[in-house]
Enzyme design. Structure first.
Site, PDB file in Angstrom:
ATOM      1  N   THR A 127       7.678   1.468   2.537  1.00  0.00           N
ATOM      2  CA  THR A 127       7.709   2.822   1.992  1.00  0.00           C
ATOM      3  C   THR A 127       9.019   3.058   1.244  1.00  0.00           C
ATOM      4  OG1 THR A 127       6.309   3.653   3.777  1.00  0.00           O
ATOM      5  CG2 THR A 127       7.561   5.286   2.538  1.00  0.00           C
TER       6      THR A 127
ATOM      7  N   ASN B 246       0.814  -1.218   0.000  1.00  0.00           N
ATOM      8  CA  ASN B 246       0.000   0.000   0.000  1.00  0.00           C
ATOM      9  C   ASN B 246       0.848   1.269   0.000  1.00  0.00           C
ATOM     10  OD1 ASN B 246       0.889  -0.594   2.647  1.00  0.00           O
ATOM     11  ND2 ASN B 246      -0.789   0.539   3.576  1.00  0.00           N
ATOM     12  N   LYS B 247       2.140   1.153   0.303  1.00  0.00           N
ATOM     13  CA  LYS B 247       3.004   2.328   0.375  1.00  0.00           C
ATOM     14  C   LYS B 247       3.305   2.927  -1.000  1.00  0.00           C
ATOM     15  CE  LYS B 247       3.420   2.319   4.860  1.00  0.00           C
ATOM     16  NZ  LYS B 247       2.865   3.406   5.696  1.00  0.00           N
ATOM     17  N   ASP B 248       3.035   2.184  -2.059  1.00  0.00           N
ATOM     18  CA  ASP B 248       3.163   2.768  -3.398  1.00  0.00           C
ATOM     19  C   ASP B 248       2.305   4.021  -3.519  1.00  0.00           C
ATOM     20  OD1 ASP B 248       4.747   0.642  -4.079  1.00  0.00           O
ATOM     21  OD2 ASP B 248       3.436  -0.130  -5.654  1.00  0.00           O
TER      22      ASP B 248
END
Length: 346
Positions: free
Chosen positions: A79, A47-49
Site C-alpha cells: 500500500t 492490488n494496492k494500487d
C-alpha cells in the site's frame, strides 16, 4: 495526415483490468479449473494500487486534499508503494509507517519512490506507541493538513475492490466462478470482491487465507478476539493482531490457515511450475487451495479464482533467497530440491 500518439497520460491509467491466467501444472492433481488474478500487472505491481487511487481520488472529490498535502499510512509495503506512486503523480508528500517484518526490498522501494519511511517493530501490541498503527496516528496528529489513509478501518478499501476487481473477475469468468480464494490482511480485497460476487451469485464460496499467529480465523468462527492466538509469523500482508473493520466477515464463508514455511515453498513452486514470479501471499493462497483440496472442497465443476496480490521481486531477500529460507529452517541446502547450484566460469 496527423495521427495521434497512442499513449496513456500517466501510470495511473494502467491501474486495474489485470489478467486472469489459468493454472496448469501446479494443480494437475486437483479436480476443477483454477485461475490466478495477476495483480502484479498493476503499475505498482500489486492490488494496492486500486485502493491508493480510489481512496485519494475520493478524498479529492470531497475537498479533503489540498495541493502539496501529506499522505500518511500504515503499511506492510505494498500500500505504501502504491500511495507513494500516486502521490508523485498527483503532487503530494508521502509518509509511511512500516512494519520491521517488511522485506528490505520493500523498504528500499518505498525510499526510492520518495516516501519518508518510519520502520516500526513488528512484534509489539497494536496499542503500543511504537507500533506502526500508533506511529502513523501520531504523525497524522502532528502534521497539519495531513491525510491519514487508515486502510484497516476505511470502508473505501472495500469499495475500491467492489467497484473494480469484483466486476473484472465476474466478467473474465463469464459469471462461472464458483470459489474465490484470497489472502486476508486488511480484508479490503476479499471483502470487496466477495460482496460483488455474492450479489451476483450467493452460491459463490468466498475463502479467506489466514496465518498461524493471526486472530482472523478464530474471530470469524466465534466472534471472539483471542490474544492467545497472537504470536510472531513471517508472512507479510496476511493476517492481523487486531480486527480490521475493512474486513466484512459476513461475506466470507470460511478461513483456512497456512504456515510460513508451506506458503514460502508454494510461492517458489508457482514460479517453477507456472512461470509466474509472485509474492508471499500468492503462495499462501496456493497453499490454502492445496489444503482444501484434501478436504474435498473442489470438484470437476469448480472454477476457482485465486488472488495473486503482488510480484516476487519484493521478496528477493526473503522467500527467493536460499540463505533466508535456510536460516528460517525452511530447507536444507543439501537436501532441497529447489536449490540450483550456480557455476562461475573463470
Amino acid at each position: 495526415m496527423n495521427k495521434k500518439v497512442k499513449a496513456y497520460k500517466n501510470a495511473l491509467e494502467l491501474i486495474g483490468q489485470t489478467p486472469l491466467v489459468k493454472l496448469n501444472k501446479i494443480v494437475s492433481n486437483i479436480p476443477g479449473n483454477f485461475y490466478a488474478k495477476i495483480e502484479a500487472f498493476n503499475p505498482g505491481h500489486s492490488n494496492k494500487d486500486r485502493i491508493a487511487l480510489y481512496i485519494l481520488e475520493s478524498a479529492e472529490k470531497k475537498g479533503l486534499l489540498k495541493p502539496g498535502a501529506t499522505i500518511i499510512e500504515t503499511t506492510s509495503g505494498n500500500t505504501g508503494f502504491s500511495l507513494a506512486m500516486v502521490s508523485i503523480i498527483k503532487g503530494y508528500n508521502c509518509i509511511l509507517a512500516v512494519s520491521s517484518k517488511s522485506s528490505p526490498d520493500k523498504i528500499d522501494m518505498l525510499k526510492s519512490m520518495g516516501a519518508k519511511v518510519y520502520v516500526c517493530p513488528a512484534h509489539v501490541n497494536s496499542s503500543d506507541e511504537r507500533s506502526y498503527y500508533q506511529v502513523a496516528k501520531r504523525l497524522h496528529e502532528e502534521i497539519k493538513g495531513s491525510f491519514y489513509i487508515n486502510q484497516y478501518f476505511n470502508k473505501l478499501n472495500i469499495e475500491a475492490h467492489f467497484n473494480t476487481t469484483g466486476p473484472e473477475i465476474w466478467q473474465q469468468t463469464s459469471g462461472k466462478i464458483t470459489h474465490l480464494v484470497a489472502s486476508s490482511g486488511t480484508g479490503g480485497t476479499i471483502s470487496g470482491i466477495g460482496r460483488y460476487l455474492k450479489n451476483k451469485n450467493s452460491n459463490v464460496k468466498i475463502i479467506g487465507v489466514d496465518a498461524y499467529g493471526s486472530v482472523l480465523k478464530k474471530y470469524h468462527e466465534t466472534q471472539e478476539f483471542d490474544e492467545d492466538e497472537i504470536y510472531p509469523y513471517r508472512i507479510e500482508g496476511l493476517g492481523k493482531n487486531l480486527i480490521p473493520t475493512a474486513t466484512d466477515f459476513d461475506v466470507i464463508d470460511l478461513f483456512e490457515k497456512v504456515t510460513d514455511e508451506d506458503s514460502a515453498h508454494s510461492s517458489r513452486e508457482i514460479a517453477l511450475k507456472e512461470g509466474l514470479f509472485v509474492g508471499y501471499t500468492s503462495g499462501a493462497a496456493m497453499q490454502a487451495v492445496k489444503q482444501l483440496s484434501k478436504l474435498n472442497h473442489f470438484d470437476e465443476n469448480s472454477n476457482v479464482v485465486l488472488i495473486f496480490c503482488d510480484h516476487g521481486s519484493r521478496y528477493m531477500s526473503k522467500i527467493y533467497s536460499d540463505k533466508w529460507m535456510h536460516d528460517q529452517g525452511f530447507f536444507n541446502f543439501e537436501k532441497s530440491e529447489l536449490e540450483k547450484p550456480i557455476e562461475y566460469i573463470k
